[in-house]
Enzyme design. Structure first.
Site, mmCIF file in Angstrom:
data_model
loop_
_atom_site.group_PDB
_atom_site.id
_atom_site.type_symbol
_atom_site.label_atom_id
_atom_site.label_comp_id
_atom_site.label_asym_id
_atom_site.label_seq_id
_atom_site.Cartn_x
_atom_site.Cartn_y
_atom_site.Cartn_z
ATOM 1 N N CYS A 65 9.507 -168.776 16.304
ATOM 2 C CA CYS A 65 8.698 -169.962 15.993
ATOM 3 C C CYS A 65 7.209 -169.666 16.008
ATOM 4 C CB CYS A 65 9.033 -171.101 16.942
ATOM 5 S SG CYS A 65 10.660 -171.801 16.632
ATOM 6 N N TYR A 122 22.029 -154.724 20.374
ATOM 7 C CA TYR A 122 20.890 -155.332 19.683
ATOM 8 C C TYR A 122 19.889 -155.995 20.625
ATOM 9 C CZ TYR A 122 18.519 -156.973 15.495
ATOM 10 O OH TYR A 122 17.599 -157.153 14.482
ATOM 11 N N HIS A 173 8.266 -167.522 28.607
ATOM 12 C CA HIS A 173 8.445 -167.030 27.235
ATOM 13 C C HIS A 173 7.181 -167.390 26.445
ATOM 14 C CE1 HIS A 173 11.167 -167.074 23.370
ATOM 15 N NE2 HIS A 173 10.639 -165.886 23.561
ATOM 16 N N ARG A 223 13.997 -156.806 12.798
ATOM 17 C CA ARG A 223 12.881 -156.692 13.758
ATOM 18 C C ARG A 223 12.188 -155.349 13.628
ATOM 19 N NH1 ARG A 223 11.992 -161.141 17.699
ATOM 20 N NH2 ARG A 223 13.615 -162.601 17.093
ATOM 21 N N ARG A 248 20.632 -162.058 19.628
ATOM 22 C CA ARG A 248 21.138 -162.452 20.942
ATOM 23 C C ARG A 248 22.410 -163.286 20.780
ATOM 24 N NH1 ARG A 248 18.509 -166.054 22.814
ATOM 25 N NH2 ARG A 248 16.875 -166.312 21.274
ATOM 26 N N LYS A 289 14.326 -159.767 27.875
ATOM 27 C CA LYS A 289 14.780 -161.121 28.229
ATOM 28 C C LYS A 289 15.541 -161.119 29.551
ATOM 29 C CE LYS A 289 13.103 -162.481 24.370
ATOM 30 N NZ LYS A 289 12.089 -163.499 24.139
ATOM 31 N N SER A 297 12.181 -168.899 20.129
ATOM 32 C CA SER A 297 12.358 -167.659 19.376
ATOM 33 C C SER A 297 12.135 -167.895 17.881
ATOM 34 C CB SER A 297 13.766 -167.118 19.610
ATOM 35 O OG SER A 297 13.946 -166.893 20.990
ATOM 36 N N ASP A 339 5.175 -162.204 23.665
ATOM 37 C CA ASP A 339 6.498 -162.781 23.962
ATOM 38 C C ASP A 339 6.673 -163.255 25.402
ATOM 39 O OD1 ASP A 339 9.072 -163.385 22.697
ATOM 40 O OD2 ASP A 339 9.943 -161.880 24.009
HETATM 41 P P1 GTP Z 1 10.520 -164.167 18.955
HETATM 42 O O1 GTP Z 1 10.119 -162.733 18.838
HETATM 43 O O2 GTP Z 1 11.907 -164.433 18.453
HETATM 44 O O3 GTP Z 1 10.327 -164.733 20.325
HETATM 45 O O4 GTP Z 1 9.638 -164.998 17.888
HETATM 46 P P2 GTP Z 1 8.107 -165.421 17.742
HETATM 47 O O5 GTP Z 1 7.895 -166.749 18.395
HETATM 48 O O6 GTP Z 1 7.195 -164.315 18.122
HETATM 49 O O7 GTP Z 1 8.010 -165.705 16.162
HETATM 50 P P3 GTP Z 1 7.179 -164.964 15.012
HETATM 51 O O8 GTP Z 1 5.691 -165.041 15.232
HETATM 52 O O9 GTP Z 1 7.767 -163.631 14.795
HETATM 53 O O10 GTP Z 1 7.476 -165.904 13.753
HETATM 54 C C1 GTP Z 1 8.754 -166.098 13.241
HETATM 55 C C2 GTP Z 1 8.705 -166.626 11.838
HETATM 56 O O11 GTP Z 1 7.864 -167.795 11.754
HETATM 57 C C3 GTP Z 1 8.121 -165.606 10.865
HETATM 58 O O12 GTP Z 1 8.953 -165.552 9.726
HETATM 59 C C4 GTP Z 1 6.776 -166.168 10.525
HETATM 60 O O13 GTP Z 1 6.366 -165.813 9.233
HETATM 61 C C5 GTP Z 1 6.933 -167.684 10.693
HETATM 62 N N1 GTP Z 1 5.653 -168.313 11.108
HETATM 63 C C6 GTP Z 1 4.858 -167.910 12.123
HETATM 64 N N2 GTP Z 1 3.724 -168.654 12.206
HETATM 65 C C7 GTP Z 1 3.814 -169.563 11.208
HETATM 66 C C8 GTP Z 1 2.951 -170.625 10.764
HETATM 67 O O14 GTP Z 1 1.877 -170.882 11.297
HETATM 68 N N3 GTP Z 1 3.399 -171.382 9.707
HETATM 69 C C9 GTP Z 1 4.601 -171.122 9.091
HETATM 70 N N4 GTP Z 1 4.963 -171.897 8.081
HETATM 71 N N5 GTP Z 1 5.425 -170.115 9.474
HETATM 72 C C10 GTP Z 1 5.042 -169.356 10.517
HETATM 73 C C1 SPV Z 2 13.733 -163.800 21.069
HETATM 74 O O1 SPV Z 2 14.847 -164.053 20.575
HETATM 75 O O2 SPV Z 2 13.034 -164.690 21.630
HETATM 76 C C2 SPV Z 2 13.186 -162.439 20.980
HETATM 77 C C3 SPV Z 2 14.032 -161.377 20.413
HETATM 78 O O3 SPV Z 2 12.059 -162.228 21.391
HETATM 79 S S1 SPV Z 2 15.187 -160.737 21.550
HETATM 80 O O4 SPV Z 2 14.532 -159.657 22.293
HETATM 81 O O5 SPV Z 2 16.321 -160.212 20.806
HETATM 82 O O6 SPV Z 2 15.588 -161.756 22.480
HETATM 83 MN MN MN Z 3 11.083 -164.066 22.268
#
Ligand code: GTP
Ligand code: SPV
Ligand code: MN
Length: 595
Positions: free
Chosen positions: A262, A209, A238, A377, A69, A218, A260, A285
């Site tokens: 996290c 992207y 979110h 992704r 983004r 989003k 994002s 999400d």
């Molecule tokens: P968006 O799709 O961007 O909204 O992200 P999201 O909040 O769904 O994040 P996602 O679960 O994909 O996690 C992103 C990164 O954080 C990954 O590389 C995970 O491995 C890492 N991660 C997730 N949960 C944990 C956790 O409990 N501990 C640690 N250390 N890392 C974590």
């Molecule tokens: C985020 O950035 O929180 C996502 C990926 O879930 S995107 O759809 O590119 O915004």
């Molecule tokens: Mn997201």
């Protein structure tokens, strides 16, 4: 395919402006999807993956400038600048439209314009919203097929009804005979991700992207929907949505907002490490929520797929995500091994020699460059998730018992704490901070405030959004049924920089405490910032080694929180008069408790 007059006229208007070589109405069929994939493989844009290892799956590499983004090119265009607020880029709608009309003029020359009817939310549900995206990217079409319900069935439901018009172009017209690039897009300063919340329109230009281009996600389901939700008294957040069942068979649903990258996808698909508990996934999400007739808040996931972060997803950290992506998946910016499989950092095994990186180079360990982009992704159909909840497509939604907030905080913020009441919980959401991640381009490293994880996604003034959260509590049909509010932090680090908490499946131990706290079935210890667990109530059976770190994980250090208050002061100052009085009162009360 349709006789909808508004739709036909709208498409005609954009065809005249964008001047595509042809127009194609997307029907959403498997045959159509295969044809588009085959075309993209033939043109060199897509790589078909090994049919045995990854059936029906394809990989794409983006242009190195178009990997996430673009928050500094994202605009909320309201008539009055004040209504977009201090956290959004603003331009007057007429000014933005004048600029963009010139950009769109002839922008699809030499390309096909695809018309994609899509539904956010189950088809025909009264909560669902129908959008029509026009795009010159076949990559967008195949992704929208995974991420939304799309195609002819949506037009049938639309009938003569209204829709949210979404315009997208990669902004890279082709001259007669010109060879296309593998990932056409416009330079960063020519990208515009613009939203017109007051007229419910989206105009996106220059990027292919993720959230910039898949406009249902989003742009519609958060930025436009958050504005609608404010007007109509519901919530567009979110947030992941998950079901948790305890060993006695009692089930609760919770929703969690983390910024994002996290941990939403990971938490939503968690496999419990403590016996007898079960977790099921509703969404990873976005949550749309309304009160039901019984006074309870109900949530639906408006999406149909997961657009998840690939790096560090593995069979050890998130097996359900790995299994979800085992077929019919689109991968973007991952590595491709010589045998046509995928690879990324943290996938759980060494990178095979000869792997091609996201930059289309042969992997060279000495280069220090990653194989997959940090924001690589996967786009995977939600129904492929082994833990998908039986009610994930229930148009009535699932009842929400708790909200979790959180972010990446190496210090200060304890593993978990509960709010003192609704308004205090809203305060907690309003001050969420996190170290920034690779999910957006060009952000300064360090902790930034990301209220409710909505900083890049709120379609109006953030102060008014805070007020909306206060009002949800105030106007709730039954205050006793409001979700309880918690903050979690899986990312606290030791002085030597190691994670103090094991995370992933072990997060179940914190969810167990939250589950019980929802029933007031567990002791809580009041601190100035809220209620923390008695450490004996966090089940560490099987991870006894973590016990030594529990005091630090649950610590609320006064000096750190006084520093935090100074940062909150700065953060709140951005919103001026539009910060709700209730939140100012909560902040004053926090400072008084810390004094
Ligand atoms: P968006 O799709 O961007 O909204 O992200 P999201 O909040 O769904 O994040 P996602 O679960 O994909 O996690 C992103 C990164 O954080 C990954 O590389 C995970 O491995 C890492 N991660 C997730 N949960 C944990 C956790 O409990 N501990 C640690 N250390 N890392 C974590
Ligand atoms: C985020 O950035 O929180 C996502 C990926 O879930 S995107 O759809 O590119 O915004
Ligand atoms: Mn997201």
């Amino acid at each position: 395919m349709t006789s909808n007059k508004k739709l036909l006229a709208w498409v005609e208007e954009w065809v005249a402006l964008c001047q595509p070589a042809s127009v194609y109405w997307v029907d959403g069929s498997a045959e159509e999807n295969q044809r588009l994939m085959d075309e993209m493989v033939a043109s060199g844009m897509a790589t078909k993956l090994n049919e045995e290892k990854q059936p029906g799956s394809y990989a794409f590499n983006s242009d190195p400038s178009d990997v996430a983004r673009v928050e500094n090119r994202t605009y909320i265009c309201t008539e009055n600048e004040g209504d977009a607020g201090p956290t959004n880029n603003w331009m007057a709608p007429s000014e933005m439209k004048a600029i963009l009309r010139e950009k769109y003029r002839g922008c699809m020359k030499g390309r096909t314009m695809y018309v994609i009817p899509f539904s956010m939310g189950p088809l025909g549900s009264n909560i669902a919203k129908i959008g029509i995206e026009i795009t010159d990217s076949a990559y967008v079409v195949v992704n929208m097929r995974i991420m939304t319900r799309m195609g002819k069935a949506v037009l049938d439901i639309l009938g003569e009804g209204d829709f949210i018009p979404c315009v997208h172009s990669v902004g890279s017209p082709l001259a007669e005979g010109q060879q296309d690039s593998k990932w056409p897009c416009a330079p960063i300063e020519e990208k515009y991700i613009s939203h017109f919340p007051e007229t419910a329109e989206i105009w996106s230009f220059g990027s292919g992207y993720g959230g910039n281009a898949l406009l249902g996600k989003k742009c519609l389901a958060l930025r436009i929907a958050s504005y609608m939700a404010k007007q109509e008294g519901w919530m567009a957040e979110h947030m992941l949505i998950m079901g948790i069942t305890n060993p006695k068979g009692v089930k609760k649903y919770i929703a969690a907002a983390f910024p994002s990258a996290c941990g939403k996808t990971n938490l939503a698909m968690l496999i419990p490490t403590i016996p007898g508990w079960k977790v099921e996934t509703v969404g990873d999400d976005i949550a749309w929520m309304k009160f039901g007739a019984d006074g309870q808040l109900y949530a639906i996931n408006p999406e149909a797929g997961f657009f998840g972060v690939a790096p560090f997803t593995s069979m050890a950290t998130n097996p359900n995500a790995m299994i979800s992506t085992k077929a019919n998946t689109v991968f973007t910016n991952v590595g491709i091994t010589p045998d046509g499989d995928i690879w990324w950092e943290g996938i759980g095994h060494d990178c095979p020699e000869g792997t091609i990186t996201w930059k289309n180079k042969v992997y060279d360990p000495a280069s220090g460059e990653p194989v997959a982009h940090p924001n690589a992704r996967f786009s995977a159909p939600a129904m492929q998730c082994p833990a998908i909840d039986a009610d994930w497509e229930n148009p009535a939604g699932v009842p929400i018992s708790a909200f979790l907030f959180g972010g990446r905080r190496p210090s200060t913020v304890p593993l978990v704490y509960q709010s003192l009441n609704w308004n205090h919980g809203v305060f907690m959401g309003s001050v969420v901070g996190s170290e920034v991640t690779a999910a957006a381009i060009g952000l300064k490293a360090g902790v930034r405030r990301d209220p409710f994880a909505m900083l890049p996604f709120c379609g109006y003034h953030m102060g008014d959004y805070f007020q909306h959260w206060i009002n949800i509590g105030k106007n709730a049909p039954d205050a006793t049924k409001l979700p309880k509010i918690f903050n979690v932090n899986w990312f606290r680090k030791s002085d030597s920089g190691k994670w103090l908490w094991p995370g992933f499946g072990e997060n179940m131990r914190v969810l167990e405490w939250i589950f019980n706290a929802c029933d007031n079935a567990v002791e809580t210890i009041e601190t100035p910032i809220g209620k923390v667990p008695n450490k004996k109530d966090i089940n560490l059976a099987g991870i006894e080694e973590v016990a030594a770190d529990m005091d630090e994980l649950l610590a609320v250090e006064k000096s750190k929180w006084l520093d935090e208050c100074a940062l909150i002061e700065e953060h709140y100052a951005n919103f001026g008069e539009r910060i709700p009085a209730e939140l100012v009162a909560e902040f004053e009360a926090l400072k008084a408790r810390l004094a």
